[in-house]
Design a protein around this motif. Structure first.
Motif, PDB file in Angstrom:
ATOM      1  N   ALA A 102       0.871  -1.106  -0.226  1.00 55.98           N
ATOM      2  CA  ALA A 102       0.032  -0.264   0.054  1.00 55.98           C
ATOM      3  C   ALA A 102       0.517   1.662  -0.069  1.00 55.98           C
ATOM      4  CB  ALA A 102      -0.993  -0.002   0.921  1.00 55.98           C
ATOM      5  N   ASP A 103       1.723   1.378   1.466  1.00 60.75           N
ATOM      6  CA  ASP A 103       2.722   2.112   1.026  1.00 60.75           C
ATOM      7  C   ASP A 103       3.541   2.961  -0.456  1.00 60.75           C
ATOM      8  OD1 ASP A 103       2.191   2.902   3.524  1.00 60.75           O
ATOM      9  OD2 ASP A 103       3.783   1.648   4.213  1.00 60.75           O
ATOM     10  N   ALA A 104       4.013   1.602  -0.898  1.00 65.36           N
ATOM     11  CA  ALA A 104       4.792   1.646  -2.458  1.00 65.36           C
ATOM     12  C   ALA A 104       3.401   2.333  -3.565  1.00 65.36           C
ATOM     13  CB  ALA A 104       4.950   0.416  -2.551  1.00 65.36           C
ATOM     14  N   LEU A 105       2.181   1.671  -3.369  1.00 61.84           N
ATOM     15  CA  LEU A 105       1.401   2.557  -4.650  1.00 61.84           C
ATOM     16  C   LEU A 105       0.884   3.215  -4.432  1.00 61.84           C
ATOM     17  CD1 LEU A 105      -1.771  -0.164  -4.475  1.00 61.84           C
ATOM     18  CD2 LEU A 105      -0.192   0.039  -6.439  1.00 61.84           C
ATOM     19  N   ARG A 106       0.979   4.066  -2.889  1.00 63.30           N
ATOM     20  CA  ARG A 106       0.935   5.842  -2.641  1.00 63.30           C
ATOM     21  C   ARG A 106       2.322   6.914  -2.950  1.00 63.30           C
ATOM     22  NH1 ARG A 106      -2.788   7.837   1.025  1.00 63.30           N
ATOM     23  NH2 ARG A 106      -2.831   6.202   1.769  1.00 63.30           N
ATOM     24  N   ALA A 107       3.612   5.464  -2.987  1.00 61.84           N
ATOM     25  CA  ALA A 107       4.523   6.511  -3.210  1.00 61.84           C
ATOM     26  C   ALA A 107       4.364   6.774  -4.998  1.00 61.84           C
ATOM     27  CB  ALA A 107       6.018   5.343  -3.071  1.00 61.84           C
ATOM     28  N   ALA A 108       4.159   5.420  -5.811  1.00 65.55           N
ATOM     29  CA  ALA A 108       4.361   5.387  -6.890  1.00 65.55           C
ATOM     30  C   ALA A 108       2.775   6.744  -7.952  1.00 65.55           C
ATOM     31  CB  ALA A 108       3.615   4.013  -7.589  1.00 65.55           C
ATOM     32  N   VAL A 109       2.456   6.758  -7.033  1.00 72.77           N
ATOM     33  CA  VAL A 109       0.631   7.786  -7.421  1.00 72.77           C
ATOM     34  C   VAL A 109       1.541   9.074  -7.476  1.00 72.77           C
ATOM     35  CG1 VAL A 109      -1.553   8.264  -6.331  1.00 72.77           C
ATOM     36  CG2 VAL A 109      -0.973   5.887  -7.288  1.00 72.77           C
ATOM     37  N   ASP A 110       1.958   9.484  -6.158  1.00 73.72           N
ATOM     38  CA  ASP A 110       2.821  10.225  -5.868  1.00 73.72           C
ATOM     39  C   ASP A 110       3.612  11.030  -6.731  1.00 73.72           C
ATOM     40  OD1 ASP A 110       0.599  11.710  -3.587  1.00 73.72           O
ATOM     41  OD2 ASP A 110       2.297  10.614  -2.326  1.00 73.72           O
ATOM     42  N   ALA A 111       4.342  10.059  -7.440  1.00 78.32           N
ATOM     43  CA  ALA A 111       5.753  10.479  -7.801  1.00 78.32           C
ATOM     44  C   ALA A 111       5.232  10.961  -9.629  1.00 78.32           C
ATOM     45  CB  ALA A 111       6.745   9.393  -7.600  1.00 78.32           C
ATOM     46  N   SER A 112       4.262   9.985  -9.749  1.00 80.76           N
ATOM     47  CA  SER A 112       3.682  10.823 -11.807  1.00 80.76           C
ATOM     48  C   SER A 112       2.716  10.974 -11.205  1.00 80.76           C
ATOM     49  CB  SER A 112       3.689   9.255 -11.877  1.00 80.76           C
ATOM     50  OG  SER A 112       1.966   8.024 -11.184  1.00 80.76           O
ATOM     51  N   PHE A 113       2.414  12.012 -10.330  1.00 80.71           N
ATOM     52  CA  PHE A 113       0.782  12.802 -10.446  1.00 80.71           C
ATOM     53  C   PHE A 113       0.629  14.007 -10.800  1.00 80.71           C
ATOM     54  CE2 PHE A 113      -2.079  15.426  -8.147  1.00 80.71           C
ATOM     55  CZ  PHE A 113      -3.397  15.023  -9.153  1.00 80.71           C
ATOM     56  N   ALA A 114       2.200  14.643 -11.135  1.00 83.06           N
ATOM     57  CA  ALA A 114       2.493  15.916 -11.835  1.00 83.06           C
ATOM     58  C   ALA A 114       2.342  15.780 -13.208  1.00 83.06           C
ATOM     59  CB  ALA A 114       4.400  16.531 -11.805  1.00 83.06           C
ATOM     60  N   SER A 115       2.701  14.114 -13.906  1.00 83.95           N
ATOM     61  CA  SER A 115       2.988  13.712 -15.123  1.00 83.95           C
ATOM     62  C   SER A 115       1.322  13.297 -15.562  1.00 83.95           C
ATOM     63  CB  SER A 115       3.554  12.595 -15.575  1.00 83.95           C
ATOM     64  OG  SER A 115       3.457  11.909 -17.086  1.00 83.95           O
ATOM     65  N   THR A 116       0.443  12.564 -14.149  1.00 77.46           N
ATOM     66  CA  THR A 116      -0.420  13.132 -14.709  1.00 77.46           C
ATOM     67  C   THR A 116      -1.555  13.762 -14.766  1.00 77.46           C
ATOM     68  OG1 THR A 116      -0.414  10.646 -13.427  1.00 77.46           O
ATOM     69  CG2 THR A 116      -2.701  11.149 -13.473  1.00 77.46           C
ATOM     70  N   LEU A 117      -1.298  14.947 -14.012  1.00 84.61           N
ATOM     71  CA  LEU A 117      -2.238  16.604 -14.055  1.00 84.61           C
ATOM     72  C   LEU A 117      -1.298  16.555 -15.147  1.00 84.61           C
ATOM     73  CD1 LEU A 117      -4.071  18.160 -12.443  1.00 84.61           C
ATOM     74  CD2 LEU A 117      -1.847  19.028 -11.934  1.00 84.61           C
ATOM     75  N   ALA A 118      -0.484  16.847 -15.695  1.00 83.92           N
ATOM     76  CA  ALA A 118      -0.403  17.267 -16.647  1.00 83.92           C
ATOM     77  C   ALA A 118      -1.387  16.917 -18.624  1.00 83.92           C
ATOM     78  CB  ALA A 118       1.314  17.663 -17.733  1.00 83.92           C
ATOM     79  N   THR A 119      -0.750  15.813 -18.540  1.00 85.32           N
ATOM     80  CA  THR A 119      -1.633  14.752 -19.522  1.00 85.32           C
ATOM     81  C   THR A 119      -3.008  15.022 -19.391  1.00 85.32           C
ATOM     82  OG1 THR A 119       0.213  13.381 -19.027  1.00 85.32           O
ATOM     83  CG2 THR A 119      -2.352  12.861 -20.366  1.00 85.32           C
ATOM     84  N   LEU A 120      -3.764  15.600 -17.940  1.00 84.37           N
ATOM     85  CA  LEU A 120      -5.431  15.765 -17.544  1.00 84.37           C
ATOM     86  C   LEU A 120      -5.242  17.249 -18.785  1.00 84.37           C
ATOM     87  CD1 LEU A 120      -7.792  15.309 -17.289  1.00 84.37           C
ATOM     88  CD2 LEU A 120      -7.022  16.307 -15.150  1.00 84.37           C
ATOM     89  N   LYS A 121      -3.866  18.076 -18.832  1.00 90.22           N
ATOM     90  CA  LYS A 121      -4.481  19.310 -19.082  1.00 90.22           C
ATOM     91  C   LYS A 121      -4.517  19.748 -20.630  1.00 90.22           C
ATOM     92  CE  LYS A 121      -2.319  21.648 -15.008  1.00 90.22           C
ATOM     93  NZ  LYS A 121      -1.498  22.618 -14.374  1.00 90.22           N
ATOM     94  N   GLU A 122      -3.732  18.238 -20.649  1.00 87.78           N
ATOM     95  CA  GLU A 122      -4.121  18.477 -22.583  1.00 87.78           C
ATOM     96  C   GLU A 122      -5.288  17.671 -23.553  1.00 87.78           C
ATOM     97  OE1 GLU A 122      -0.117  15.342 -22.977  1.00 87.78           O
ATOM     98  OE2 GLU A 122       1.573  17.103 -22.579  1.00 87.78           O
ATOM     99  N   LEU A 123      -5.597  16.913 -22.705  1.00 89.65           N
ATOM    100  CA  LEU A 123      -6.672  16.208 -23.179  1.00 89.65           C
ATOM    101  C   LEU A 123      -7.684  17.213 -22.532  1.00 89.65           C
ATOM    102  CD1 LEU A 123      -7.051  12.671 -21.654  1.00 89.65           C
ATOM    103  CD2 LEU A 123      -6.577  13.332 -23.538  1.00 89.65           C
ATOM    104  N   VAL A 124      -7.968  17.903 -22.030  1.00 89.06           N
ATOM    105  CA  VAL A 124      -8.836  19.001 -21.287  1.00 89.06           C
ATOM    106  C   VAL A 124      -8.672  20.638 -22.981  1.00 89.06           C
ATOM    107  CG1 VAL A 124      -9.166  21.316 -20.272  1.00 89.06           C
ATOM    108  CG2 VAL A 124      -8.959  18.954 -18.906  1.00 89.06           C
ATOM    109  N   ALA A 125      -7.672  20.308 -23.246  1.00 93.88           N
ATOM    110  CA  ALA A 125      -7.509  21.214 -24.381  1.00 93.88           C
ATOM    111  C   ALA A 125      -8.144  20.513 -26.285  1.00 93.88           C
ATOM    112  CB  ALA A 125      -5.867  21.603 -24.777  1.00 93.88           C
ATOM    113  N   ILE A 126      -8.443  19.670 -25.972  1.00 97.88           N
ATOM    114  CA  ILE A 126      -9.114  18.887 -27.072  1.00 97.88           C
ATOM    115  C   ILE A 126     -10.679  19.413 -27.030  1.00 97.88           C
ATOM    116  CG2 ILE A 126      -9.227  16.843 -28.591  1.00 97.88           C
ATOM    117  CD1 ILE A 126      -6.649  15.614 -26.975  1.00 97.88           C
ATOM    118  N   PRO A 127     -11.280  19.671 -27.974  1.00 96.02           N
ATOM    119  CA  PRO A 127     -12.883  20.213 -27.543  1.00 96.02           C
ATOM    120  C   PRO A 127     -13.465  19.333 -28.251  1.00 96.02           C
ATOM    121  CG  PRO A 127     -11.743  21.785 -29.426  1.00 96.02           C
ATOM    122  CD  PRO A 127     -10.837  20.681 -28.756  1.00 96.02           C
ATOM    123  N   GLY A 128     -13.421  17.690 -28.364  1.00 96.17           N
ATOM    124  CA  GLY A 128     -14.172  16.627 -28.604  1.00 96.17           C
ATOM    125  C   GLY A 128     -16.218  16.460 -28.234  1.00 96.17           C
TER     126      GLY A 128
END
Length: 469
Positions: free
Chosen positions: A16-42
């Motif tokens: 459980a600790d490792a999963l939390r760490a993995a989610v946190d480590a990649s979260f900035a990238s996850t959020l950046a990708t979400l912003k890229e998806l929002v930019a597409i007016p589908g």
């Protein structure tokens, strides 16, 4: 309310600790990708550029490929008129022998932005402000896509070769247009989409800081009522008095739909007052923008009135507008009704109940025509199922607080089709929205830290399913 202590821990200890760490480590990238998806007016509506919807599907498919899914495709089913539906992305990681399969659903199409003057920032440019991410689709439902992507990536990273769970992504491309080809798509890809557990990430949490699993959805029936009193329009001065015009009689008929306290007064409709949580009236009034002095309708808890009791609204009226009104007795007037039905209610029975009520309450002998419209089934989760209990535990772990089961007053008609085609699957309805997300409205937004916790909760669920929970 179901407490944290009563629920199983989805994943314990170092994993459980490792999963939390993995989610946190990649979260900035996850959020950046979400912003890229929002930019597409589908947008899947016919009046908008279909190329942008294709672009949105391509972006999601590319994400699935980059995430290591060995099977990725973009598919369409045909509408009733023979034209193609919206592009759906299906990505599969087949289960190893003896492991279950989970289907992760979200949708990449979004609502139109509406009046740009009502937005505080550009709708298709994701903007962070006060801990929230603003933009069309930021919450509904591109965040759902990224919850699935980020959670499955975190589990794959932590478990490595031990990750044998089958994972199928089904990212629809026409949900906001009413999912016109959803049933046909399921039938065409029934084997490909088959799963033991289905997670639909298109709902809401109870409030910021309190996670929820959606336990029920109301169904929907609608139709048109027409009242006719004259063969043709006549002069109101010459004939008014003995004859009441059609809009007046329509209003009298509509007034019979509710009793003096505002409860739906149509016989034969399912109605219960069984909910685990309630909300302060002040919160509801604020969320619903109820004006000062307006009394709330109905009896029982507020949550039962929006989750487990019927609600009937008039959503359209056919009559001349004030701008073209003349001193005429109008011969005919019509109204479209929308009835939300409670879990346990058969839609066809509800439709006939409305018809019987309308025919029995025709005012002054007016000719009343009832034309039935659409019907959608309600839905209720088996909260004692292993998947539901594991999900509730995962939510509690991720948020560090009690998780709750909540109903939703709205309808997701395709859930009933999932239940029908995959009757053995355990269906979970989750989400990243909160009461201030304003999905479908201007200034739609996502609470960023709640988003992070939603990713972790799904990662915990997937790891638990992989372990045989």
């Amino acid at each position: 309310m179901t407490t944290h202590e009563e629920l199983p821990v989805a994943v314990a200890g170092p994993q459980a600790d490792a999963l939390r760490a993995a989610v946190d480590a990649s979260f900035a990238s996850t959020l950046a990708t979400l912003k890229e998806l929002v930019a597409i007016p589908g947008i899947a509506w016919a009046s908008f550029d279909a190329a942008q919807l294709d672009r949105s599907a391509d972006a999601v498919a590319a994400l699935a490929t980059a995430a290591g899914f060995p099977e990725v495709g973009i598919h369409r089913a045909l509408k009733a008129d023979g034209t193609p539906g919206g592009p759906a992305v299906v990505a599969r990681r087949p289960a190893e022998t003896g492991k279950p399969t989970v289907l992760l659903y979200a949708h990449h199409d979004v609502q139109p932005p509406g009046d740009p003057a009502l937005w505080n920032s550009e709708p298709f440019i994701a903007v962070e402000r006060d801990g929230r991410l603003y933009g069309r689709g930021a919450a509904d439902d591109k965040a759902g896509i990224m919850v699935h992507m980020a959670a499955s990536a975190a589990v794959a990273e932590v478990l490595g070769k031990d990750f044998g769970l089958g994972v199928t992504l089904f990212i629809e491309g026409e949900e906001e247009a009413g999912s016109p080809t959803f049933r046909a798509f399921l039938e065409e890809h029934q084997a490909e989409l088959a799963a033991d557990v289905i997670v639909v990430a298109d709902s809401s949490n109870w409030k910021v800081g309190i996670p929820a699993l959606t336990t029920s959805l109301r169904g929907l029936v609608d139709g048109v009522i027409e009242v006719r009193v004259l063969d043709h329009a006549v002069h109101s001065g010459m004939f008014g008095g003995p004859v009441l015009d059609a809009p007046t009689l329509l209003a009298r008929l509509i007034s019979t739909f509710h009793d003096e306290k505002g409860n739906v007064a149509i016989a034969g409709l399912v109605s219960t007052d069984e909910t685990d949580v309630d909300m302060p009236e002040a919160d509801f009034r604020a969320d619903a923008s109820v004006l000062d002095g307006v009394t709330l309708a109905g009896e029982g808890s507020l949550t039962s009135r929006i989750w487990t009791k019927p609600a009937l609204s008039i959503i359209g009226i056919d009559a001349p507008s004030i701008a073209v009104a003349s001193n005429t007795l109008l011969p005919v007037a019509g109204a479209k009704f929308s009835l939300r039905i409670a879990p346990g209610q058969d839609p066809a029975t509800a439709m006939e109940a409305v018809r019987a009520h309308v025919e029995a309450n025709a005012p002054f002998g007016a000719q009343v025509t009832f034309t039935p419209g659409e019907m959608g089934n309600p839905f209720a989760v088996d909260m004692d199922s292993p998947a539901a209990r594991t999900m509730m535990g995962a939510l509690a772990q991720a948020w560090g607080t009690e998780s709750v089961g909540t109903g939703i007053g709205g309808s997701i008609p395709f859930i009933a089709e999932l239940v029908e085609i995959y009757p053995e699957a355990q269906i979970l309805v989750t989400g990243v929205e909160d009461p201030d997300s304003r999905a479908h409205s201007a200034n739609e937004s996502l609470h960023i830290e709640e988003f992070r916790k939603a990713v972790l909760a799904e990662a915990l669920l997937l790891a638990a399913l992989n372990a045989g929970a």
